[in-house]
Design a protein around this motif. Structure first.
Motif: not given
Lengths: 115, 776
Positions: A53-64, A68, B639, B641, B716-717, B722-724
């Motif tokens: 569960a890497p801390p990444l936000v999926p494309e098109g969303l504002s939160a994971p 994560v 998790s 990367p 993101q906002p 996208h990479n926190i």
């Protein structure tokens, strides 16, 4: 996984301390590398180890979606890895320079500032 | 009043500036402040005489019950008046004594600060405030004693005074804390009301002993008396001030102030009366061994302080009355005598009384003042000293415990003091004139005014002691004695004290007559004296230095790995103790491990251990690489990367760097003995074990909520990323990253500079270090 990694980190720390207590200056450098790696791993693992569960936000969303891994310790460790490298390269060159000038790799023979 | 004291400190700091404006007049200008305070105090006399207690409230640290409240009753009024009046006189006097001295401004700064500290000490109501002022007097008196800082003897004496009084101050602080605990208050005004509770409290004995050590060191009681005569290294105005009205009386003041709270028990009576009597006799006896006029007077001060302590110890109304009278008499005559000593020193250039003689012709007025003050010191009528001494002898005769011993000591002190008085007043002024280093003239009136006023007061109060009745009564109220029926008189009729006085007069004059011969005889006691309490102090100091040297050689031995081992052992000891004894250590973790994860962890550990045991440098670097890449794999599996990428990059660079540089370095050498390796292994195992246990303990504890939820939600906002982790690095914690870049830049600069030096060294054909081509 955490208990296992805790034991591993303990062994890493022990190895680092043992090497830092050596008189040979090259071993001191190895001890330095070991201890910075061990410390990074300690910070990372203490925050909790999460699989997949890497801390990444999926494309098109504002939160994971869903929980994560904690990104803050990762950011701290990332900084620490880079700084440890800076310190290491400085130390390595310093040690080499000291060896050139003093001609001794025994820390006990480097007690004089006038060489 | 508080403003006046604090303003005094401000004025002290402005003294150099004032000196630029007023020049030689500065001391007189500055004397206006203590004079004004004295006038204000005199204005309060009707209130004090009526037996009222003035509490001037002033909050300081309300949360800690620390106030700057001033408590003015008869006792503190008397002390404050002595401090300000004698302080003003001393300031005027020092303007003449140190006329044109290069360091006059510095002197004024310190003595004014000292005066205000002393004033604060006697007026403070709060124990903490009192202690602060107490320590301030120690520090300022240190600066005063060491005023002639180019003189090693003065520096040594200053340090000695500081160590003794500040050491006692530590005990006093402990005593005060216990006092506040036992009495449940930090306010003296409240504590003196709670004598019953305090005396029955379990802490009574330790707290009394601590307070007594503080008071005894400050007031130079046996066996701490040695610092006071040494403090004579100070300029004479300082001696006059410290030894008449102030510093040394601080301990006496404290004992008197606490008398209603702590006094009257058997421990109090025995300790104070015996220590006081012993100090009295010691001081008087040691005095006659010396010929330096200031040392003589200093030892007679020790005698007087002993007398005061003894009288407080006896504690009967009669003894307390004698205490007040003696206190006042001593302040008046001792201030005057020290100022006379300063005049003699100033005019003749010597402090040795045996080198002076026949000065009465050249300095008739000084001789008169000295005579009057010395009569008071000797305790002869019609001066106040006589009233004090008669009262003292009468209360000793009425002592309940240890009467023969105390009487013997007191009587010895009395006749020896008389001899001292005769030496000081007769020797320099009568007999055949002697050649002195400078030819004597009458002192300027500004110098003579102070001692003359004090001597005159001794005479007036001696002739009409009834004038003092209300003052004594008001002071007694502060000490907690029944104040009614105080009546002082010069003539008590033919009684035992008078007979003792006559006997001491005869013996004292005999001592004076044969003083020179006696002194020669006493010289044979010198080896014994060399083993006195001062030798103990010296041995203590030498022992401390030796101990410090020993433990420095042991701990600070220049081997960095010993420091490291020591630090780690302390860490393991302290944290381990906290972990097992202060914290209930539970092991509550579930072990869910996949095989591939265990393999990665195993590789990591194997790499680290191999790096330690490999004899070949290349193998060690390879082992370190294995460990680094295993850590990168761990980051991938759990998790992270970004961490994995960074670790891979850095690990690659590190291996390249090591391969490049390490092979210009010597091979691994075995430098340690097996025993040393075993010791280091133990330290390493302990440290590693502690880390593991700490981490397990953290893991089994309750998890606190993460603080990064905000970052996760807003990456993101707000950060548009996208990479926190990246957003945190370049946005939320961007300043950290900036700092990191600086560190890297610095390291790079350092590396570059060192390599450049290397190149230049080669250019100047420096012999190259042995290069090694193979990896062993």
């Amino acid at each position: 996984m955490e208990p296992l990694i805790a034991v591993a980190i303990g062994i890493l720390f022990a190895a680092a301390v043992y090497m830092m207590l050596r008189r040979s200056i090259v071993k001191l450098v190895i001890g330095l590398m070991l201890i910075s790696n061990a410390a990074n791993l300690l910070i990372f693992a203490t925050a909790g180890m999460v699989r997949g569960a890497p801390p990444l936000v999926p494309e098109g969303l504002s939160a994971p979606v869903g929980p994560v891994a904690d990104p803050l310790p990762q950011a701290l460790v990332l900084t620490a890895i880079v700084i440890a490298f800076g310190v290491l390269s400085f130390a390595v060159v310093l040690v080499r320079r000291a060896w050139e000038i003093v001609g001794a790799d025994d820390l006990d023979k480097m007690r004089d500032t006038d060489t | 009043m508080q403003l006046a004291v604090l303003g005094g400190f401000a004025m002290a700091s402005l003294a150099p500036l004032l000196h630029q404006w007023f020049g030689a007049q500065t001391p007189r200008v500055m004397a206006l402040l203590p004079a004004a305070i004295a006038a204000w105090l005199l204005g309060q006399w009707p209130v004090i005489a009526a037996g009222e207690v003035l509490l001037l409230e002033w909050a300081w640290v309300p949360g800690l019950d620390i106030t700057l409240t001033f408590l003015i009753d008869g006792l503190s009024w008397l002390f404050a008046l002595l401090i300000t009046v004698i302080g003003a006189l001393v300031l005027v006097y020092s303007g003449e004594y140190l006329h044109g001295h290069r360091d006059l401004p510095r002197f004024l700064v310190v003595i004014t600060a000292f005066m205000m500290s002393m004033l604060g000490l006697v007026l403070a109501d709060n124990l903490v405030t009192l202690f602060v002022f107490w320590e301030l007097t120690s520090i300022t008196s240190y600066l005063l004693i060491g005023f002639n800082h180019t003189d090693p003897a003065a520096r040594k004496a200053a340090l000695q005074g500081l160590f003794v009084t500040v050491g006692g101050g530590l005990a006093l602080l402990a005593g005060f804390v216990m006092l506040a605990v036992a009495g449940d208050s930090w306010s003296l005004a409240e504590l003196v009301q709670r004598g019953e509770t305090l005396r029955d409290h379990a802490l009574y004995t330790p707290l009394l002993l601590c307070v007594l050590i503080g008071a005894f060191t400050k007031s130079a009681q046996f066996p701490f008396h040695f610092w006071l005569p040494n403090a004579m290294a100070a300029p004479t105005p300082v001696s006059a001030y410290l030894h008449s009205a102030t510093m040394v009386k601080a301990g006496i003041y404290l004992l008197a102030r606490l008398h209603p709270a702590l006094g009257g028990t058997e421990l109090w009576v025995t300790t104070l009366s015996l220590v006081g009597a012993l100090t009295m006799a010691t001081g008087a006896f040691l005095a006659i061994r010396h010929t330096n006029i200031k040392t003589l007077l200093a030892y007679s001060t020790v005698m007087a302080l002993g007398t005061l302590t003894m009288l407080l110890g006896l504690g009967t109304p009669q003894a307390l009355t004698a205490f007040v009278v003696f206190l006042l008499a001593h302040s008046l005559y001792k201030g005057a005598l020290f100022m006379v000593a300063g005049i003699l020193d100033h005019e003749t250039g010597t402090k040795d009384v045996t080198a002076m003689g026949g000065l009465r012709r050249a300095m008739p007025r000084t001789a008169a003042v000295a005579g009057a003050a010395a009569l008071s010191l000797a305790g002869l009528p019609p001066l106040l000293g006589f009233v004090g001494k008669e009262a003292m002898l009468a209360s000793v005769l009425a002592a309940e415990a240890w009467r023969p011993l105390i009487l013997l000591l007191a009587f010895t002190a009395a006749f020896l003091t008389l001899a001292v008085a005769a030496i000081v007043a007769l020797r320099p002024f009568f007999g055949a004139p002697r050649e002195t280093p400078t030819s004597p003239h009458e002192a300027p009136s500004a110098m003579l005014a102070g001692p003359a006023l004090l001597a005159a007061l001794s005479l007036v109060f001696g002739l009409a002691p009834g004038l003092l009745d209300p003052l004594v009564a008001a002071t007694l109220a502060g000490i907690g004695a029944p104040a009614s029926g105080v009546h002082l008189a010069l003539w008590h009729g033919l009684n035992l004290p008078l007979a003792l006085s006559l006997l001491s007069l005869a013996l004292g004059l005999l001592t004076y007559r044969y003083w020179d011969r006696l002194r020669a005889r006493l010289a044979c006691l010198a080896p014994l004296m060399a083993r006195g309490p001062e030798a103990g102090y010296e041995a203590l100091m030498a022992g401390m230095v030796a101990f410090a040297g020993w433990q420095t050689r042991l701990l600070q031995n220049g081997h960095i790995r010993n420091y490291l081992a020591m630090t780690l052992l302390v860490l393991v000891g302290l944290v381990g103790h906290a972990l097992f004894f202060r914290h209930t250590f539970t092991l509550d973790v579930d072990l869910d491990v996949y095989l591939h994860e265990a393999v990665v962890a195993g590789l990591m550990v194997a790499g680290a251990v191999a790096a330690c045991v490999m004899r070949s440098r290349l193998a060690a670097v390879a082992a370190l690489g294995t460990m680094g890449f295993s850590i990168a794999l761990t980051f991938v599996l759990f998790s992270a990367p970004d961490l994995a990428i960074t670790q891979l990059l850095v690990e690659t660079l590190t291996v390249i760097l090591l391969v490049l540089v390490l092979f210009r370095l010597p091979r691994f050498a075995t430098l340690s003995t097996p025993l040393e390796r075993l010791r280091d292994l133990a330290v390493a195992a302990l440290t590693g074990g502690l880390i593991t246990l700490l981490m397990l303990s953290v893991l089994s504890g309750e998890r606190l909520p993460r603080i990064s939820d905000y970052m996760v939600a807003n990456s993101q906002p707000l950060g548009h990323g996208h990479n926190i982790v990246n957003v945190i690095l370049v946005d939320f914690r961007a300043l950290d990253t900036l700092g990191e870049m600086f560190v890297l830049a610095l390291a790079a600069t350092g590396v570059y500079a060192m390599l450049r030096f290397h190149a230049r060294d080669h250019a100047t054909a420096r012999p190259a270090p042995p290069r090694e081509s193979d990896d062993g």
